[in-house]
Scaffold this motif. Structure first.
Motif, PDB file in Angstrom:
ATOM      1  N   CYS A   4       0.859  -1.247  -0.068  1.00  0.00           N
ATOM      2  CA  CYS A   4      -0.050  -0.070  -0.071  1.00  0.00           C
ATOM      3  C   CYS A   4       1.044   1.397   0.037  1.00  0.00           C
ATOM      4  O   CYS A   4       1.574   1.143   0.955  1.00  0.00           O
ATOM      5  N   LEU A   5       0.839   2.016  -1.033  1.00  0.00           N
ATOM      6  CA  LEU A   5       1.459   3.476  -1.059  1.00  0.00           C
ATOM      7  C   LEU A   5       1.031   4.232   0.107  1.00  0.00           C
ATOM      8  O   LEU A   5       0.021   4.150   0.280  1.00  0.00           O
ATOM      9  N   ALA A   6       2.007   5.305   0.228  1.00  0.00           N
ATOM     10  CA  ALA A   6       1.791   6.084   1.629  1.00  0.00           C
ATOM     11  C   ALA A   6       0.486   7.121   1.094  1.00  0.00           C
ATOM     12  O   ALA A   6      -0.266   7.375   2.408  1.00  0.00           O
ATOM     13  N   SER A   7       0.407   7.382  -0.010  1.00  0.00           N
ATOM     14  CA  SER A   7      -0.789   8.456  -0.200  1.00  0.00           C
ATOM     15  C   SER A   7      -1.532   7.903  -1.400  1.00  0.00           C
ATOM     16  O   SER A   7      -0.940   7.397  -2.270  1.00  0.00           O
ATOM     17  N   TRP A   8      -2.722   8.459  -1.060  1.00  0.00           N
ATOM     18  CA  TRP A   8      -3.636   8.080  -2.440  1.00  0.00           C
ATOM     19  C   TRP A   8      -3.020   8.741  -3.689  1.00  0.00           C
ATOM     20  O   TRP A   8      -3.232   8.400  -4.837  1.00  0.00           O
ATOM     21  N   SER A   9      -2.479   9.891  -3.491  1.00  0.00           N
ATOM     22  CA  SER A   9      -2.004  10.919  -4.562  1.00  0.00           C
ATOM     23  C   SER A   9      -0.899  10.195  -5.333  1.00  0.00           C
ATOM     24  O   SER A   9      -0.462  10.569  -6.520  1.00  0.00           O
ATOM     25  N   ASP A  10      -0.359   9.058  -4.461  1.00  0.00           N
ATOM     26  CA  ASP A  10       0.877   8.333  -5.321  1.00  0.00           C
ATOM     27  C   ASP A  10       0.242   7.054  -6.437  1.00  0.00           C
ATOM     28  O   ASP A  10       0.890   6.183  -6.551  1.00  0.00           O
ATOM     29  N   LEU A  40     -11.403   7.748  -9.761  1.00  0.00           N
ATOM     30  CA  LEU A  40     -10.482   7.082  -9.368  1.00  0.00           C
ATOM     31  C   LEU A  40     -11.068   6.547  -7.881  1.00  0.00           C
ATOM     32  O   LEU A  40     -11.609   7.294  -7.078  1.00  0.00           O
ATOM     33  N   HIS A  41     -10.893   5.207  -7.557  1.00  0.00           N
ATOM     34  CA  HIS A  41     -11.374   4.708  -6.305  1.00  0.00           C
ATOM     35  C   HIS A  41     -10.686   5.162  -5.188  1.00  0.00           C
ATOM     36  O   HIS A  41      -9.470   5.416  -5.230  1.00  0.00           O
ATOM     37  N   LYS A  42     -11.215   5.066  -3.990  1.00  0.00           N
ATOM     38  CA  LYS A  42     -10.647   5.253  -2.892  1.00  0.00           C
ATOM     39  C   LYS A  42      -9.358   4.670  -2.316  1.00  0.00           C
ATOM     40  O   LYS A  42      -8.115   5.228  -1.885  1.00  0.00           O
ATOM     41  N   PHE A  43      -9.299   3.300  -2.739  1.00  0.00           N
ATOM     42  CA  PHE A  43      -8.150   2.524  -2.586  1.00  0.00           C
ATOM     43  C   PHE A  43      -7.120   2.089  -3.795  1.00  0.00           C
ATOM     44  O   PHE A  43      -6.524   0.991  -3.848  1.00  0.00           O
ATOM     45  N   HIS A  45      -4.458   3.280  -4.776  1.00  0.00           N
ATOM     46  CA  HIS A  45      -2.957   3.333  -4.291  1.00  0.00           C
ATOM     47  C   HIS A  45      -2.883   1.831  -3.402  1.00  0.00           C
ATOM     48  O   HIS A  45      -1.624   1.640  -3.041  1.00  0.00           O
ATOM     49  N   HIS A  46      -3.616   1.003  -3.356  1.00  0.00           N
ATOM     50  CA  HIS A  46      -3.470  -0.243  -2.583  1.00  0.00           C
ATOM     51  C   HIS A  46      -3.294  -1.295  -3.644  1.00  0.00           C
ATOM     52  O   HIS A  46      -3.697  -1.392  -4.799  1.00  0.00           O
ATOM     53  N   GLY A  47      -2.069  -2.266  -3.173  1.00  0.00           N
ATOM     54  CA  GLY A  47      -1.834  -3.162  -4.388  1.00  0.00           C
ATOM     55  C   GLY A  47      -3.014  -4.188  -4.698  1.00  0.00           C
ATOM     56  O   GLY A  47      -2.681  -5.038  -5.646  1.00  0.00           O
ATOM     57  N   LEU A  48      -3.744  -4.278  -3.733  1.00  0.00           N
ATOM     58  CA  LEU A  48      -5.044  -5.122  -4.018  1.00  0.00           C
ATOM     59  C   LEU A  48      -6.361  -4.530  -4.564  1.00  0.00           C
ATOM     60  O   LEU A  48      -7.297  -4.852  -4.828  1.00  0.00           O
TER      61      LEU A  48
END
Length: 283
Positions: A4-10, A40-43, A45-48
């Motif tokens: 999981c990246l540190a920020s949604w903006s990433d 763009l979905h809330k997650f 920036h998450h790997g899953l």
């Protein structure tokens, strides 16, 4: 955490190819210029994230205008309109279908189009989700969850002018649901909404799922189980051939046949752990 990246903006760092990031940014800018948000979905920036997975898997097919792997797979699933596919778009919506005049309308992850820009096939992608989304009115405690067919005024969504129940009746779903005590939207609202959307657009609905998940569609000793086979019982027989499933693994196998995608498909497999044996291959 590494997944999981540190920020949604990433979020762009969760996408394998820069060309796909640039494509998504262009789509987002065009939508916003036209007064329509690109969700763009809330997650993401998450790997899953299933949206990030779809961007990584289908994005290169769009940016390289190469729909052959997808067309081949869909044709093998007897999707009649597959051969007409020459384009695609992420996050397809049409507020008029259900009269969704405010808020985020029903949005399909991918719409495959013909040369006249007519949407033909609508794809919903699932990775680690454990359900089709349920009704938020019920989840908030503002509905008792009973079947509203004989008293539609009791459904808040119908009361404010949404056309969900009108289309359920139009396509004959109500005949199969008349004996149900619970409203099918409580737990499976997204499934019925997206099926109705596809039918009203004269299209085909396709679920893109991970075959390792037992949630949506999996094979045990030749018998299919999961939400898709279960919910198809509530779809009128004449429309069941307009609903199908494909797995991420099946599409990856088709993409691997084409050398032009060698620069990213192996990284996709590593990113999403596809070095494992499929369910069908396990002893």
């Amino acid at each position: 955490m590494n997944y999981c990246l540190a920020s949604w903006s990433d979020w762009h760092n969760n996408i394998i190819l820069d060309e796909v990031v640039q494509y998504i940014e262009r789509c987002k800018a065009e939508c916003e210029a036209g007064g329509r948000p690109f969700p763009l979905h809330k997650f993401i920036h998450h790997g899953l994230s299933s949206q990030a997975m779809a961007f990584n898997l289908l994005g290169p097919l769009i940016t390289r205008n190469d729909y052959a792997p997808l067309v081949s797979l869909l044709s093998n699933k007897n999707v009649s309109m597959a051969s007409r596919v020459v384009g695609a778009v992420f996050e397809y919506e049409d507020r008029d279908v259900f009269n969704e005049d405010v808020g985020q309308p029903t949005s399909l992850d991918i719409a495959l189009k013909d040369r006249d820009e007519k949407p033909l096939i609508f794809i919903e992608s699932k990775l680690v989700e454990q359900e089709f989304g349920g009704c938020s009115v019920f989840a908030a405690g503002d509905c008792d969850g009973s079947n509203p067919q004989n008293q539609l005024e009791s459904c808040y969504l119908h009361f404010i002018g949404r056309k969900y129940w009108g289309l359920m009746n139009k396509y004959g779903f109500n005949n199969l649901l008349s004996n149900e005590k619970q409203c099918v939207f409580t737990s499976h609202y997204q499934f019925f909404r997206e099926i109705l959307f596809s039918l009203e657009q004269n299209g085909i609905f396709v679920l893109l799922h991970d075959e390792r998940s037992p949630v949506f569609n999996y094979n045990v000793n030749g018998k299919f189980r999961g939400l898709m086979p279960y919910l198809l019982q509530y779809v009128p027989t004449q429309y069941r051939n307009r609903i199908t499933s494909i797995s991420i693994q099946e599409l990856v196998a088709q993409i691997e046949l084409l050398p032009r995608h060698k620069d990213w498909i192996d990284e996709f497999k590593v990113k999403f752990g596809l070095g494992e044996l499929s369910i069908e291959q396990r002893p």
